[in-house]
Design a protein around this motif. Structure first.
Motif, PDB file in Angstrom:
ATOM      1  N   ASN A  14     -32.209  10.451 -12.023  1.00 26.33           N
ATOM      2  CA  ASN A  14     -32.416  11.549 -10.959  1.00 26.33           C
ATOM      3  C   ASN A  14     -32.203  12.633 -11.571  1.00 26.33           C
ATOM      4  O   ASN A  14     -30.906  13.167 -12.226  1.00 26.33           O
ATOM      5  CB  ASN A  14     -31.440  11.291  -9.989  1.00 26.33           C
ATOM      6  CG  ASN A  14     -31.211  12.241  -8.681  1.00 26.33           C
ATOM      7  OD1 ASN A  14     -32.188  12.890  -8.336  1.00 26.33           O
ATOM      8  ND2 ASN A  14     -30.286  12.224  -7.875  1.00 26.33           N
ATOM      9  N   ILE A  15     -33.065  13.814 -11.659  1.00 29.84           N
ATOM     10  CA  ILE A  15     -32.984  14.913 -12.500  1.00 29.84           C
ATOM     11  C   ILE A  15     -32.823  16.357 -11.567  1.00 29.84           C
ATOM     12  O   ILE A  15     -32.062  17.451 -12.134  1.00 29.84           O
ATOM     13  CB  ILE A  15     -34.158  15.001 -13.381  1.00 29.84           C
ATOM     14  CG1 ILE A  15     -35.523  15.141 -12.677  1.00 29.84           C
ATOM     15  CG2 ILE A  15     -34.065  14.042 -14.229  1.00 29.84           C
ATOM     16  CD1 ILE A  15     -36.766  15.516 -13.591  1.00 29.84           C
ATOM     17  N   ILE A  16     -33.227  16.455 -10.440  1.00 32.58           N
ATOM     18  CA  ILE A  16     -33.199  17.501  -9.696  1.00 32.58           C
ATOM     19  C   ILE A  16     -33.186  17.073  -8.159  1.00 32.58           C
ATOM     20  O   ILE A  16     -33.631  16.224  -7.499  1.00 32.58           O
ATOM     21  CB  ILE A  16     -34.440  18.397  -9.506  1.00 32.58           C
ATOM     22  CG1 ILE A  16     -34.977  18.683 -11.230  1.00 32.58           C
ATOM     23  CG2 ILE A  16     -34.527  19.714  -8.716  1.00 32.58           C
ATOM     24  CD1 ILE A  16     -36.428  19.299 -11.147  1.00 32.58           C
ATOM     25  N   ASN A  17     -32.211  17.703  -7.486  1.00 31.60           N
ATOM     26  CA  ASN A  17     -31.767  17.776  -5.930  1.00 31.60           C
ATOM     27  C   ASN A  17     -32.581  19.113  -5.237  1.00 31.60           C
ATOM     28  O   ASN A  17     -32.271  20.055  -5.865  1.00 31.60           O
ATOM     29  CB  ASN A  17     -30.455  17.695  -5.422  1.00 31.60           C
ATOM     30  CG  ASN A  17     -29.785  16.225  -6.026  1.00 31.60           C
ATOM     31  OD1 ASN A  17     -30.491  15.278  -5.920  1.00 31.60           O
ATOM     32  ND2 ASN A  17     -28.648  16.396  -6.293  1.00 31.60           N
ATOM     33  N   VAL A  18     -33.267  18.503  -4.264  1.00 29.34           N
ATOM     34  CA  VAL A  18     -34.209  19.717  -3.528  1.00 29.34           C
ATOM     35  C   VAL A  18     -33.799  19.862  -2.435  1.00 29.34           C
ATOM     36  O   VAL A  18     -33.894  18.908  -1.457  1.00 29.34           O
ATOM     37  CB  VAL A  18     -35.600  19.459  -3.833  1.00 29.34           C
ATOM     38  CG1 VAL A  18     -36.638  20.451  -3.239  1.00 29.34           C
ATOM     39  CG2 VAL A  18     -36.160  19.158  -5.237  1.00 29.34           C
ATOM     40  N   SER A  19     -33.622  21.067  -1.590  1.00 25.76           N
ATOM     41  CA  SER A  19     -33.126  21.198  -0.200  1.00 25.76           C
ATOM     42  C   SER A  19     -34.479  21.214   0.503  1.00 25.76           C
ATOM     43  O   SER A  19     -35.439  21.512   0.227  1.00 25.76           O
ATOM     44  CB  SER A  19     -32.338  22.663  -0.349  1.00 25.76           C
ATOM     45  OG  SER A  19     -32.352  23.007   1.111  1.00 25.76           O
TER      46      SER A  19
END
Length: 309
Positions: free
Chosen positions: A191-196
């Protein structure tokens, strides 16, 4: 001009019904396209789009497959770095918008747009896959990619956060599941990026995450159907013992039928051993009789599946 390949569309692709007055507000629908019709949410934050493309570490020689380009916010950034992009888009109007965005630019010769359902169209040769994935094809996309040959180098994929967390879950955690095991058998997942949700138009009801998927090369020498068949049984009740799940109603009968079919295909004689005895022997041999799927890792599962004759 970039090429656009058309496919036949079912009734699901016909123009959407006219909006009833007072039922929807402009803030909840795409002002140009009816994105909800295909479960798509357009990524509008350019900084997030750049992070996704950067995560692929693209080379000037790379051929990229993009699934669900929407209006092309990711596509134009990919074209700046890659040799060629094949974008697979289900909505003809969005496909036209992607083509329009590169007309008259040096990138137009590097783009091919395929109009159709990713689950059904022929995949091109590619080294990298990038996708802001329509939620309804999350699982089919993952497994279609992992079964594709030749192997690609990396995939950067955006999913609903809960789905993404299940992909990267580890044994012994609450989200470790059949999906986690099946994917991690064939690939390393991070898991590399959390996106709103506010980075999209229209905003989805849930948060999103971007994962990096790197296929294991060479892939393990086990048939996916057999590995998944085992996982279907033991993950049916992940906190029950493995033996308990094999004793669930209908399981032994199904295994006996499968065994008879396999013996017939191999032109082998049945040794007369009862299927429940055979199962108990395999579980005992691998010391997993009292184990629980929730805590079994990939190696534990592989030992079991290769032990069944």
């Amino acid at each position: 001009m970039p090429r656009a390949t058309t496919e036949k569309f079912s009734r699901a692709h016909q123009p959407a019904a006219k909006k009833k007055e007072g039922k929807e507000t402009g803030s909840m629908t795409n002002p140009i396209f009816n994105t909800a019709r295909f479960g798509q949410h357009i990524l509008k934050n350019p900084a997030t789009a750049q992070k996704i493309v950067d995560a692929a570490n693209l080379k000037p020689t790379d051929k990229v497959m993009e699934v669900g380009p929407g209006t092309g916010n990711l596509t134009v950034k990919i074209l700046e770095k890659a040799k060629h992009v094949t974008a697979i888009e289900m909505d003809p109007r969005m496909a036209a918008e992607v083509i329009k965005r590169v007309q008259g630019t040096p990138e137009q010769r590097k783009l091919e747009v395929v109009i159709g359902d990713f689950v059904k169209v022929d995949m091109p040769y590619f080294e990298v896959c990038i996708s802001n994935t329509p939620y309804q094809i999350s699982s089919p996309l993952i497994f279609r990619l992992l079964s594709h040959r030749p192997l690609f180098r990396v995939a950067i994929l955006m999913f609903q956060r809960e789905f993404a967390l299940r992909l990267v879950a580890r044994p012994g955690t609450a989200l470790w599941s059949r999906l986690s095991a099946n994917v991690q058998l064939y690939a390393k997942v991070d898991n590399i990026i959390n996106v709103s949700r506010n980075d999209f138009r229209p905003p989805p009801q849930v948060e999103s995450s971007v994962i990096r998927l790197v296929p294991i090369d060479p892939p393990p020498p086990v048939k996916f159907e057999e590995f998944d068949g085992l996982n279907r049984i033991i993950f049916s009740r992940p906190n029950k013992t493995v033996r308990g799940n094999f004793q669930a109603k209908g399981v032994m009968k199904m295994l006996e039928q499968n065994r008879k079919t396999w013996l017939a295909m191999q032109e082998m004689m049945d040794d007369g051993k009862a299927i429940n005895v055979l199962v108990d022997e395999v579980l005992a041999e691998n010391e997993v009789t009292e184990n629980r799927a929730a805590k079994m890792d990939i190696d534990d599962l592989l030992k079991c599946v290769v032990s069944f004759p």
